[in-house]
Design a protein around this motif. Structure first.
Motif, PDB file in Angstrom:
ATOM      1  N   TRP A 123     -14.222   4.170  -8.237  1.00 53.63           N
ATOM      2  CA  TRP A 123     -15.458   3.638  -7.739  1.00 53.63           C
ATOM      3  C   TRP A 123     -15.532   2.127  -7.892  1.00 53.63           C
ATOM      4  N   GLN A 124     -14.818   1.675  -9.132  1.00 54.09           N
ATOM      5  CA  GLN A 124     -14.988   0.135  -9.212  1.00 54.09           C
ATOM      6  C   GLN A 124     -14.127  -0.390  -8.127  1.00 54.09           C
ATOM      7  N   GLY A 125     -12.804   0.076  -8.052  1.00 52.47           N
ATOM      8  CA  GLY A 125     -11.923  -0.702  -7.176  1.00 52.47           C
ATOM      9  C   GLY A 125     -12.180  -0.597  -5.617  1.00 52.47           C
ATOM     10  N   LEU A 126     -12.977   0.649  -5.391  1.00 52.55           N
ATOM     11  CA  LEU A 126     -13.196   0.987  -3.950  1.00 52.55           C
ATOM     12  C   LEU A 126     -14.457   0.106  -3.445  1.00 52.55           C
ATOM     13  N   PHE A 127     -15.447   0.181  -4.412  1.00 52.52           N
ATOM     14  CA  PHE A 127     -16.872  -0.375  -3.906  1.00 52.52           C
ATOM     15  C   PHE A 127     -17.659  -1.350  -4.744  1.00 52.52           C
ATOM     16  N   VAL A 128     -17.008  -1.836  -5.653  1.00 55.36           N
ATOM     17  CA  VAL A 128     -17.478  -2.862  -6.604  1.00 55.36           C
ATOM     18  C   VAL A 128     -16.655  -4.360  -6.433  1.00 55.36           C
ATOM     19  N   VAL A 129     -15.348  -4.100  -6.718  1.00 55.78           N
ATOM     20  CA  VAL A 129     -14.571  -5.338  -6.355  1.00 55.78           C
ATOM     21  C   VAL A 129     -14.710  -5.808  -5.014  1.00 55.78           C
ATOM     22  N   PRO A 130     -14.857  -6.962  -4.816  1.00 55.60           N
ATOM     23  CA  PRO A 130     -14.954  -7.528  -3.241  1.00 55.60           C
ATOM     24  C   PRO A 130     -13.369  -7.539  -2.508  1.00 55.60           C
ATOM     25  N   ALA A 131     -13.491  -7.615  -1.328  1.00 56.94           N
ATOM     26  CA  ALA A 131     -12.263  -7.522  -0.611  1.00 56.94           C
ATOM     27  C   ALA A 131     -11.458  -8.785  -0.803  1.00 56.94           C
ATOM     28  N   ASP A 132     -10.202  -8.815  -0.913  1.00 51.30           N
ATOM     29  CA  ASP A 132      -9.363  -9.926  -0.941  1.00 51.30           C
ATOM     30  C   ASP A 132      -9.513 -10.813   0.132  1.00 51.30           C
ATOM     31  N   TYR A 133      -9.389 -12.181  -0.179  1.00 52.84           N
ATOM     32  CA  TYR A 133      -9.594 -13.278   0.811  1.00 52.84           C
ATOM     33  C   TYR A 133      -8.321 -13.378   1.759  1.00 52.84           C
ATOM     34  N   GLN A 134      -7.304 -12.667   1.669  1.00 53.98           N
ATOM     35  CA  GLN A 134      -6.041 -12.531   2.474  1.00 53.98           C
ATOM     36  C   GLN A 134      -5.557 -11.230   2.953  1.00 53.98           C
ATOM     37  N   GLN A 135      -5.650 -10.609   2.188  1.00 53.51           N
ATOM     38  CA  GLN A 135      -5.159  -8.971   2.361  1.00 53.51           C
ATOM     39  C   GLN A 135      -6.412  -8.134   2.795  1.00 53.51           C
ATOM     40  N   GLY A 136      -7.572  -8.394   2.565  1.00 52.01           N
ATOM     41  CA  GLY A 136      -8.826  -7.533   3.093  1.00 52.01           C
ATOM     42  C   GLY A 136      -8.794  -6.520   2.123  1.00 52.01           C
ATOM     43  N   ASP A 137      -9.371  -5.403   2.685  1.00 46.41           N
ATOM     44  CA  ASP A 137      -9.479  -4.111   2.052  1.00 46.41           C
ATOM     45  C   ASP A 137      -7.858  -3.317   1.450  1.00 46.41           C
ATOM     46  N   SER A 138      -6.986  -3.831   2.419  1.00 46.64           N
ATOM     47  CA  SER A 138      -5.690  -3.213   2.226  1.00 46.64           C
ATOM     48  C   SER A 138      -5.168  -3.302   0.743  1.00 46.64           C
ATOM     49  N   PHE A 139      -5.802  -4.470   0.121  1.00 50.66           N
ATOM     50  CA  PHE A 139      -5.166  -4.458  -1.235  1.00 50.66           C
ATOM     51  C   PHE A 139      -5.701  -3.534  -2.222  1.00 50.66           C
ATOM     52  N   ARG A 140      -6.719  -2.752  -1.739  1.00 50.36           N
ATOM     53  CA  ARG A 140      -7.326  -1.857  -2.958  1.00 50.36           C
ATOM     54  C   ARG A 140      -6.417  -0.689  -3.454  1.00 50.36           C
ATOM     55  N   ILE A 141      -5.083  -0.468  -2.606  1.00 50.16           N
ATOM     56  CA  ILE A 141      -4.133   0.309  -2.913  1.00 50.16           C
ATOM     57  C   ILE A 141      -3.285   0.050  -4.235  1.00 50.16           C
ATOM     58  N   PHE A 142      -3.723  -1.388  -4.415  1.00 53.35           N
ATOM     59  CA  PHE A 142      -3.121  -2.004  -5.742  1.00 53.35           C
ATOM     60  C   PHE A 142      -3.561  -1.354  -7.096  1.00 53.35           C
ATOM     61  N   PHE A 143      -4.911  -0.562  -7.074  1.00 55.03           N
ATOM     62  CA  PHE A 143      -5.303  -0.026  -8.338  1.00 55.03           C
ATOM     63  C   PHE A 143      -4.555   1.253  -8.570  1.00 55.03           C
ATOM     64  N   ILE A 144      -3.762   1.914  -7.642  1.00 57.60           N
ATOM     65  CA  ILE A 144      -2.929   3.095  -7.384  1.00 57.60           C
ATOM     66  C   ILE A 144      -1.407   2.612  -7.706  1.00 57.60           C
ATOM     67  N   HIS A 145      -1.205   1.592  -6.875  1.00 60.29           N
ATOM     68  CA  HIS A 145       0.370   1.468  -6.671  1.00 60.29           C
ATOM     69  C   HIS A 145       0.894   0.814  -8.025  1.00 60.29           C
ATOM     70  N   VAL A 146       0.315  -0.125  -8.549  1.00 54.92           N
ATOM     71  CA  VAL A 146       0.718  -0.937  -9.860  1.00 54.92           C
ATOM     72  C   VAL A 146       0.715   0.146 -11.052  1.00 54.92           C
ATOM     73  N   PRO A 147      -0.288   0.621 -11.329  1.00 57.78           N
ATOM     74  CA  PRO A 147      -0.512   1.769 -12.498  1.00 57.78           C
ATOM     75  C   PRO A 147       0.903   2.748 -12.426  1.00 57.78           C
ATOM     76  N   ALA A 148       1.047   3.359 -11.243  1.00 61.08           N
ATOM     77  CA  ALA A 148       1.896   4.270 -11.150  1.00 61.08           C
ATOM     78  C   ALA A 148       3.410   3.514 -11.146  1.00 61.08           C
ATOM     79  N   ALA A 149       3.636   2.239 -10.684  1.00 62.65           N
ATOM     80  CA  ALA A 149       4.699   1.576 -10.588  1.00 62.65           C
ATOM     81  C   ALA A 149       4.975   1.378 -12.375  1.00 62.65           C
ATOM     82  N   MET A 150       4.113   0.975 -13.173  1.00 68.41           N
ATOM     83  CA  MET A 150       4.268   0.817 -14.547  1.00 68.41           C
ATOM     84  C   MET A 150       4.763   1.937 -15.096  1.00 68.41           C
ATOM     85  N   MET A 151       4.117   3.004 -15.030  1.00 72.35           N
ATOM     86  CA  MET A 151       4.195   4.330 -15.486  1.00 72.35           C
ATOM     87  C   MET A 151       5.724   4.742 -15.205  1.00 72.35           C
TER      88      MET A 151
END
Length: 254
Positions: A41-69
């Motif tokens: 909810w925070q990542g999709l609706f609260v955090v503003p869109a990235d100034y360069q990547q727009g909304d596509s950056f929101r996959i960061f909240f899945i990609h990076v935790p999965a990569a670290m794990m």
């Protein structure tokens, strides 16, 4: 005996571990789902869109935790395997082998989400980038551990052989982590730091760590559930398993 040491000794008992895993695995999954819900909810609706990547950056909240794990689970698997090889602790064999499919899933999620993220950023689904290539090799290592464990009938011998492969494979982890530093890479450098200052917008910090905590709880619940299932398979025929199933064991029937 120290209470903590005594608890670890008790945890090595198959019946005690079964009760422990049965009790805590569902709670870990429940906490993970709650954290996922809040973080998403925070990542999709609260955090503003990235100034360069727009909304596509929101996959960061899945990609990076999965990569670290994907890296952390492999390291943990190797630790369990090393303990099992040195001290012949059966529970550590079980836990090491239970790590493999979960870690493989995190690695696959990392590769898939990375490709989805890479398409609008790089203009391609895949590039033989050092970080992507080494992460793909990590997936093959996970599959190799799983395949070797399944190829040998003797469960303990299979766990030792697969565990040795996991220990050898640890050398890949620093290569993955520092690949963006050692070689020219399309992949961005490290932006998340456990100890220092993270290079992300402050609004992204809370949902990221919430999602990361969620994947840790999900991993813990999945590890306990898978290890419990393997433990029950190995102990099949024992009286305590028969009682758990609701009928008398072979010794009682005779």
């Amino acid at each position: 005996m120290n209470p903590v040491v005594r608890w670890f000794h008790q945890l090595g008992s198959p019946p005690y571990f079964d009760r422990f895993a049965a009790r805590w695995a569902p709670w870990c999954h429940l906490v993970a789902l709650l954290l996922f819900g809040f973080g998403a909810w925070q990542g999709l609706f609260v955090v503003p869109a990235d100034y360069q990547q727009g909304d596509s950056f929101r996959i960061f909240f899945i990609h990076v935790p999965a990569a670290m794990m994907s890296l952390a689970v492999f390291a943990l698997m190797a630790v369990y395997a090393a303990i099992a090889l040195v001290w012949r602790i059966k529970l550590c064999e079980i836990l090491a082998m239970a790590c493999a499919p979960i870690g493989a899933a995190f690695t696959l999620i990392t590769l898939v989400t990375g490709s989805i993220w890479g398409k609008p950023m790089w203009g391609t689904w895949w590039d033989w980038d050092p970080r992507l290539t080494t992460e793909l090799i990590l997936l093959f290592l996970y599959l190799g551990v799983m395949g070797l464990y399944g190829a040998i009938d003797d469960r303990r011998a299979a766990a030792r052989a697969a565990g040795f492969l996991a220990i050898v494979g640890v050398v890949l982890l620093p290569v993955i982590k520092y690949s963006v530093v050692w070689w020219n890479s399309l992949h961005q450098g490290q932006t998340i730091s456990l100890l220092g200052q993270s290079k992300i917008d402050p609004s992204m910090v809370l949902p990221f760590w919430v999602m990361f905590a969620g994947v840790q709880f999900w991993f813990a619940g999945s590890l306990l559930a898978r290890a419990r299932a393997d433990n029950l398979r190995r102990e099949a025929g024992k009286d305590w398993v028969a009682k758990l199933a609701g009928h008398a064991g072979p010794e009682q029937q005779s």
